[in-house]
Motif scaffolding. Structure first.
Motif, PDB file in Angstrom:
ATOM      1  N   SER A  27       0.821  -1.206   0.000  1.00 33.41           N
ATOM      2  CA  SER A  27       0.000   0.000   0.000  1.00 33.41           C
ATOM      3  C   SER A  27       0.859   1.262   0.000  1.00 33.41           C
ATOM      4  CB  SER A  27      -0.929  -0.010   1.224  1.00 33.41           C
ATOM      5  OG  SER A  27      -1.613   1.207   1.333  1.00 33.41           O
ATOM      6  N   LEU A  28       1.919   1.266   0.802  1.00 32.90           N
ATOM      7  CA  LEU A  28       2.814   2.418   0.855  1.00 32.90           C
ATOM      8  C   LEU A  28       3.532   2.624  -0.485  1.00 32.90           C
ATOM      9  CD1 LEU A  28       4.351   1.930   4.417  1.00 32.90           C
ATOM     10  CD2 LEU A  28       2.780   3.756   3.715  1.00 32.90           C
ATOM     11  N   ALA A  29       3.946   1.518  -1.115  1.00 35.32           N
ATOM     12  CA  ALA A  29       4.629   1.622  -2.411  1.00 35.32           C
ATOM     13  C   ALA A  29       3.685   2.158  -3.485  1.00 35.32           C
ATOM     14  CB  ALA A  29       5.194   0.259  -2.821  1.00 35.32           C
ATOM     15  N   ALA A 114       9.103  -2.521  -8.561  1.00 35.46           N
ATOM     16  CA  ALA A 114       9.793  -3.780  -8.256  1.00 35.46           C
ATOM     17  C   ALA A 114       9.313  -4.342  -6.912  1.00 35.46           C
ATOM     18  CB  ALA A 114      11.301  -3.561  -8.233  1.00 35.46           C
ATOM     19  N   VAL A 115       9.109  -3.463  -5.934  1.00 38.49           N
ATOM     20  CA  VAL A 115       8.597  -3.890  -4.624  1.00 38.49           C
ATOM     21  C   VAL A 115       7.190  -4.464  -4.777  1.00 38.49           C
ATOM     22  CG1 VAL A 115       7.783  -3.032  -2.385  1.00 38.49           C
ATOM     23  CG2 VAL A 115      10.023  -2.334  -3.253  1.00 38.49           C
ATOM     24  N   ILE A 116       6.334  -3.746  -5.491  1.00 39.78           N
ATOM     25  CA  ILE A 116       4.944  -4.185  -5.675  1.00 39.78           C
ATOM     26  C   ILE A 116       4.890  -5.536  -6.378  1.00 39.78           C
ATOM     27  CG2 ILE A 116       2.777  -3.661  -6.897  1.00 39.78           C
ATOM     28  CD1 ILE A 116       3.504  -0.642  -6.377  1.00 39.78           C
ATOM     29  N   ARG A 117       5.672  -5.676  -7.442  1.00 36.92           N
ATOM     30  CA  ARG A 117       5.646  -6.932  -8.214  1.00 36.92           C
ATOM     31  C   ARG A 117       6.151  -8.109  -7.404  1.00 36.92           C
ATOM     32  NH1 ARG A 117       7.801  -3.641 -13.353  1.00 36.92           N
ATOM     33  NH2 ARG A 117       5.777  -3.078 -14.237  1.00 36.92           N
ATOM     34  N   SER A 118       7.214  -7.903  -6.630  1.00 35.93           N
ATOM     35  CA  SER A 118       7.729  -9.024  -5.832  1.00 35.93           C
ATOM     36  C   SER A 118       6.754  -9.412  -4.732  1.00 35.93           C
ATOM     37  CB  SER A 118       9.115  -8.705  -5.258  1.00 35.93           C
ATOM     38  OG  SER A 118       9.078  -7.547  -4.458  1.00 35.93           O
ATOM     39  N   LEU A 119       6.048  -8.422  -4.168  1.00 33.25           N
ATOM     40  CA  LEU A 119       5.043  -8.730  -3.141  1.00 33.25           C
ATOM     41  C   LEU A 119       3.824  -9.411  -3.755  1.00 33.25           C
ATOM     42  CD1 LEU A 119       5.173  -5.496  -0.942  1.00 33.25           C
ATOM     43  CD2 LEU A 119       6.095  -7.766  -0.390  1.00 33.25           C
ATOM     44  N   ASP A 120       3.427  -8.996  -4.972  1.00 30.13           N
ATOM     45  CA  ASP A 120       2.303  -9.646  -5.645  1.00 30.13           C
ATOM     46  C   ASP A 120       2.635 -11.100  -5.956  1.00 30.13           C
ATOM     47  OD1 ASP A 120       0.817  -7.352  -5.495  1.00 30.13           O
ATOM     48  OD2 ASP A 120       1.057  -6.789  -7.602  1.00 30.13           O
ATOM     49  N   ALA A 121       3.853 -11.348  -6.414  1.00 34.24           N
ATOM     50  CA  ALA A 121       4.276 -12.725  -6.707  1.00 34.24           C
ATOM     51  C   ALA A 121       4.301 -13.556  -5.428  1.00 34.24           C
ATOM     52  CB  ALA A 121       5.653 -12.716  -7.368  1.00 34.24           C
ATOM     53  N   LEU A 122       4.729 -12.954  -4.346  1.00 32.23           N
ATOM     54  CA  LEU A 122       4.785 -13.641  -3.052  1.00 32.23           C
ATOM     55  C   LEU A 122       3.377 -13.987  -2.570  1.00 32.23           C
ATOM     56  CD1 LEU A 122       6.798 -14.473  -0.782  1.00 32.23           C
ATOM     57  CD2 LEU A 122       6.295 -12.281   0.288  1.00 32.23           C
ATOM     58  N   GLU A 139      20.315  -7.660  -7.045  1.00 27.57           N
ATOM     59  CA  GLU A 139      19.744  -6.506  -7.746  1.00 27.57           C
ATOM     60  C   GLU A 139      18.391  -6.120  -7.156  1.00 27.57           C
ATOM     61  OE1 GLU A 139      18.069  -5.150 -12.119  1.00 27.57           O
ATOM     62  OE2 GLU A 139      19.229  -7.008 -11.972  1.00 27.57           O
ATOM     63  N   GLU A 140      17.548  -7.112  -6.865  1.00 28.17           N
ATOM     64  CA  GLU A 140      16.239  -6.824  -6.248  1.00 28.17           C
ATOM     65  C   GLU A 140      16.418  -6.206  -4.865  1.00 28.17           C
ATOM     66  OE1 GLU A 140      13.482 -10.377  -8.206  1.00 28.17           O
ATOM     67  OE2 GLU A 140      14.786 -10.815  -6.495  1.00 28.17           O
ATOM     68  N   SER A 141      17.416  -6.681  -4.135  1.00 27.16           N
ATOM     69  CA  SER A 141      17.690  -6.137  -2.797  1.00 27.16           C
ATOM     70  C   SER A 141      18.047  -4.656  -2.875  1.00 27.16           C
ATOM     71  CB  SER A 141      18.848  -6.901  -2.131  1.00 27.16           C
ATOM     72  OG  SER A 141      18.499  -8.242  -1.916  1.00 27.16           O
ATOM     73  N   SER A 146      16.483   1.039  -2.044  1.00 28.53           N
ATOM     74  CA  SER A 146      16.166   2.391  -2.514  1.00 28.53           C
ATOM     75  C   SER A 146      14.711   2.741  -2.243  1.00 28.53           C
ATOM     76  CB  SER A 146      16.456   2.509  -4.013  1.00 28.53           C
ATOM     77  OG  SER A 146      17.831   2.358  -4.259  1.00 28.53           O
ATOM     78  N   ALA A 147      13.810   1.780  -2.491  1.00 27.91           N
ATOM     79  CA  ALA A 147      12.383   2.036  -2.272  1.00 27.91           C
ATOM     80  C   ALA A 147      12.082   2.233  -0.786  1.00 27.91           C
ATOM     81  CB  ALA A 147      11.545   0.888  -2.836  1.00 27.91           C
ATOM     82  N   LEU A 148      12.687   1.420   0.078  1.00 26.78           N
ATOM     83  CA  LEU A 148      12.483   1.587   1.525  1.00 26.78           C
ATOM     84  C   LEU A 148      12.976   2.955   1.980  1.00 26.78           C
ATOM     85  CD1 LEU A 148      13.529  -1.938   2.902  1.00 26.78           C
ATOM     86  CD2 LEU A 148      11.221  -0.955   2.923  1.00 26.78           C
TER      87      LEU A 148
END
Length: 202
Positions: A27-29, A114-122, A139-141, A146-148
């Motif tokens: 939600s924050l992303a 990238a954050v949203i997509r990885s959370l959706d996949a999870l 790379e994802e880390s 950066s997003a955090l």
């Protein structure tokens, strides 16, 4: 591992997140994406070169959060300046912003996506299980880091956090203070960010 990133063998990081934590970060992303806005090519043009050569804004954003995310390159509140020096700094900042802000916005958008997509996949992989372990490549880390950072800057700006003293005051807020949920998110994201930095250090 709950609530903290740990290094993965061979690089990358992992963290256990429950459904509520996944929902909060996502939600924050999404809110960050909405705040940053679409890119120039998404606005109006079908020309693939338009975004590459599009000028960015020359004035700082009005929103205090965006001001924090995209600060003036040549302003230094710690260093007093004569009216002439201040005018020069404004001119340099405007020129710098015009050529860099579009790219900076694109980078921040990509990191939030990238954050949203990885959370959706999870979420899809762990449907009905109440949470899962998120595993990120190196790379994802870095994108997550950066997003955090951007999310904490955004929340910190809304909370009017300017320095460590302000952060210390947050710990003493009473539970009934309406800022408390935002403060808890700010502190929790800080913990995630700190442990993720630790996994990326050699």
């Amino acid at each position: 591992m709950p609530g903290t990133f740990e290094p993965l063998p061979g690089g990358g990081a992992a963290v256990a997140l429950d459904d509520v934590e996944i929902s909060i970060i996502r939600s924050l992303a999404v809110q960050l994406l909405e705040l940053i806005g679409p890119g120039p090519a998404e606005d109006a043009s079908d020309d693939p070169l338009a975004e590459l050569f599009a000028d960015g804004p020359s004035e700082p954003p009005a929103d205090p959060v965006l001001k924090r995310l995209f600060p003036d390159a040549y302003s230094d509140p710690e260093q007093p300046a004569s009216p002439q020096d201040a005018e020069e700094r404004r001119a340099y900042s405007a020129e710098f912003r015009r050529y860099t802000e579009n790219d900076l916005r694109a980078g921040k958008r990509d990191n939030a996506l990238a954050v949203i997509r990885s959370l959706d996949a999870l979420s899809s992989a762990s449907a009905g299980e109440g949470g899962a372990v998120l595993k990120l490549s190196v790379e994802e880390s870095q994108r997550w880091l950066s997003a955090l950072n951007d999310l904490r800057l955004a929340i910190g700006s809304r909370l009017e956090i300017a320095d460590e003293e302000d952060t210390d005051l947050l710990y003493r807020l009473p539970d009934e203070d309406p800022r408390k949920p935002m403060v808890m998110a700010y502190l929790w994201l800080g913990g995630l960010q700190e442990t993720l930095v630790g996994t990326l250090m050699p």
